[in-house]
Write a protein that holds these residues in place. Sequence first.
Motif, PDB file in Angstrom:
ATOM      1  N   LEU A  68      -1.764  -3.690  -7.944  1.00 16.78           N
ATOM      2  CA  LEU A  68      -0.764  -2.919  -7.206  1.00 16.78           C
ATOM      3  C   LEU A  68      -1.391  -1.624  -6.729  1.00 16.78           C
ATOM      4  O   LEU A  68      -1.854  -0.806  -7.533  1.00 16.78           O
ATOM      5  N   LEU A  69      -1.408  -1.433  -5.434  1.00 21.14           N
ATOM      6  CA  LEU A  69      -1.920  -0.202  -4.835  1.00 21.14           C
ATOM      7  C   LEU A  69      -0.760   0.764  -4.626  1.00 21.14           C
ATOM      8  O   LEU A  69       0.227   0.437  -3.961  1.00 21.14           O
ATOM      9  N   ALA A  70      -0.876   1.937  -5.213  1.00 22.30           N
ATOM     10  CA  ALA A  70       0.143   2.981  -5.055  1.00 22.30           C
ATOM     11  C   ALA A  70      -0.569   4.312  -4.841  1.00 22.30           C
ATOM     12  O   ALA A  70      -0.223   5.327  -5.446  1.00 22.30           O
ATOM     13  N   THR A  71      -1.596   4.283  -4.002  1.00 15.71           N
ATOM     14  CA  THR A  71      -2.494   5.422  -3.834  1.00 15.71           C
ATOM     15  C   THR A  71      -1.949   6.485  -2.885  1.00 15.71           C
ATOM     16  O   THR A  71      -2.486   7.588  -2.822  1.00 15.71           O
ATOM     17  N   GLY A  72      -0.906   6.167  -2.139  1.00 17.06           N
ATOM     18  CA  GLY A  72      -0.224   7.176  -1.352  1.00 17.06           C
ATOM     19  C   GLY A  72      -0.945   7.592  -0.081  1.00 17.06           C
ATOM     20  O   GLY A  72      -2.023   7.108   0.255  1.00 17.06           O
ATOM     21  N   LEU A  73      -0.307   8.523   0.601  1.00 16.37           N
ATOM     22  CA  LEU A  73      -0.830   9.096   1.826  1.00 16.37           C
ATOM     23  C   LEU A  73      -1.256  10.546   1.594  1.00 16.37           C
ATOM     24  O   LEU A  73      -0.837  11.190   0.636  1.00 16.37           O
ATOM     25  N   ALA A  74      -2.088  11.036   2.480  1.00 14.78           N
ATOM     26  CA  ALA A  74      -2.452  12.455   2.519  1.00 14.78           C
ATOM     27  C   ALA A  74      -2.113  12.970   3.912  1.00 14.78           C
ATOM     28  O   ALA A  74      -2.108  12.218   4.888  1.00 14.78           O
ATOM     29  N   GLY A 112      -1.962 -11.786  -4.348  1.00 12.82           N
ATOM     30  CA  GLY A 112      -2.186 -11.062  -5.594  1.00 12.82           C
ATOM     31  C   GLY A 112      -2.248  -9.572  -5.470  1.00 12.82           C
ATOM     32  O   GLY A 112      -2.308  -8.869  -6.483  1.00 12.82           O
ATOM     33  N   VAL A 113      -2.241  -9.058  -4.243  1.00 17.54           N
ATOM     34  CA  VAL A 113      -2.302  -7.615  -4.011  1.00 17.54           C
ATOM     35  C   VAL A 113      -0.947  -7.125  -3.509  1.00 17.54           C
ATOM     36  O   VAL A 113      -0.419  -7.628  -2.518  1.00 17.54           O
ATOM     37  N   TYR A 114      -0.414  -6.145  -4.195  1.00 20.84           N
ATOM     38  CA  TYR A 114       0.858  -5.534  -3.848  1.00 20.84           C
ATOM     39  C   TYR A 114       0.606  -4.064  -3.479  1.00 20.84           C
ATOM     40  O   TYR A 114      -0.414  -3.489  -3.848  1.00 20.84           O
ATOM     41  N   ALA A 115       1.557  -3.473  -2.769  1.00 22.95           N
ATOM     42  CA  ALA A 115       1.459  -2.048  -2.440  1.00 22.95           C
ATOM     43  C   ALA A 115       2.844  -1.437  -2.477  1.00 22.95           C
ATOM     44  O   ALA A 115       3.835  -2.092  -2.116  1.00 22.95           O
ATOM     45  N   ALA A 116       2.931  -0.192  -2.926  1.00 20.06           N
ATOM     46  CA  ALA A 116       4.223   0.486  -3.049  1.00 20.06           C
ATOM     47  C   ALA A 116       4.058   1.967  -2.746  1.00 20.06           C
ATOM     48  O   ALA A 116       2.954   2.510  -2.786  1.00 20.06           O
ATOM     49  N   GLY A 117       5.176   2.616  -2.448  1.00 17.29           N
ATOM     50  CA  GLY A 117       5.147   4.034  -2.128  1.00 17.29           C
ATOM     51  C   GLY A 117       4.976   4.269  -0.641  1.00 17.29           C
ATOM     52  O   GLY A 117       5.071   3.351   0.172  1.00 17.29           O
ATOM     53  N   ASP A 118       4.674   5.520  -0.280  1.00 15.15           N
ATOM     54  CA  ASP A 118       4.621   5.875   1.139  1.00 15.15           C
ATOM     55  C   ASP A 118       3.414   5.298   1.870  1.00 15.15           C
ATOM     56  O   ASP A 118       3.359   5.329   3.097  1.00 15.15           O
TER      57      ASP A 118
END
Length: 318
Positions: free
Chosen positions: A109-115, A264-270
């Motif tokens: 799960l990628l939740a690394t966000g934006l800058a 298998g790869v998910y992403a969440a957040g902005d």
Amino acid sequence: MHAGMYDVAIVGGGPAGMAAALTLGRAHRPVLLTDAGPGRNAPAEAVHNFLTRDGTPPGELRELGRKELAAYPSVVIREEAVAGVRVVGGGVFRLEQAGGGTVDARRLLLATGLADELPGPRGVEALWGRSAFHCPYCHGYECSGEPVAVIGADPARVRLALQLSRFAGDVALCTEGAPLDATARARLEAAGVTVRCEAVARLEATGDRLDQIVFESGPPLARAAVFVVNVPRQRSGLAALLGCASFPDGCVEVDEFGRTSVPGVYAAGDMARRATVPVPLAAVVSAAASGTVAGAVLDQDLLSADFDLPDPFARKRG
């Protein structure tokens, strides 16, 4: 699966990542949450529009989340960046940690966000999140009764100036020399919005509090806050490295369950959005909600794999 492998590796310890870890921890899933440091909202004084947490400083919200996660023994937190990721045998994700070593997980799960990149005007960086903003829902209420400015002239900036005129004490639209059509100007005038067309030279402030906007010509404009254009970009290159589909604005494309184009790869957040959402949602509560949804779907994904069950969230074909 070898011993020590995590069911889910979550990259990013903001509201989305922590919410997903909470959901998975409560489901007794072995989870690794890696966190590389302060998130996008760190410069802000407070988080808003989060029921029961409205007005909470971002750092305090982060501490509260960590304290809650500590109650779940299957959740492991590491204060470390992830330098790379690749798929190895059997569809396992191998994360390369910045400090050395690797970690394996069945799902990612990628939740690394934006800058945020701030193209201008000069002086905006020191005010960002304190008296220079981009979101009226995050910071507009705090401008109630205050003199504010909106910089820009496209329809979205005109719309924002009109929105702020409902509660700000005095609103000015600074067009940076760009023309306004007659309809837009008439709407602004009817709402009591001042229009300044000179190019902006700089923002002048005392500490992180805006004092005035200085133009290339004409008198300065005293203001307490300014709404500027920000350019969001991906904070991490992991999604691109994995080949996840993205939109022209850089957001990772996900479906309503947080699944990317890579199995298998998910992403969440902005950092991610659905095709039906025109812009990334920056609200903390939205990020947390997307993490909760992704966490539940990840648990069901793994349950289907463990017991050879049908996937209740299988993508429909055609």
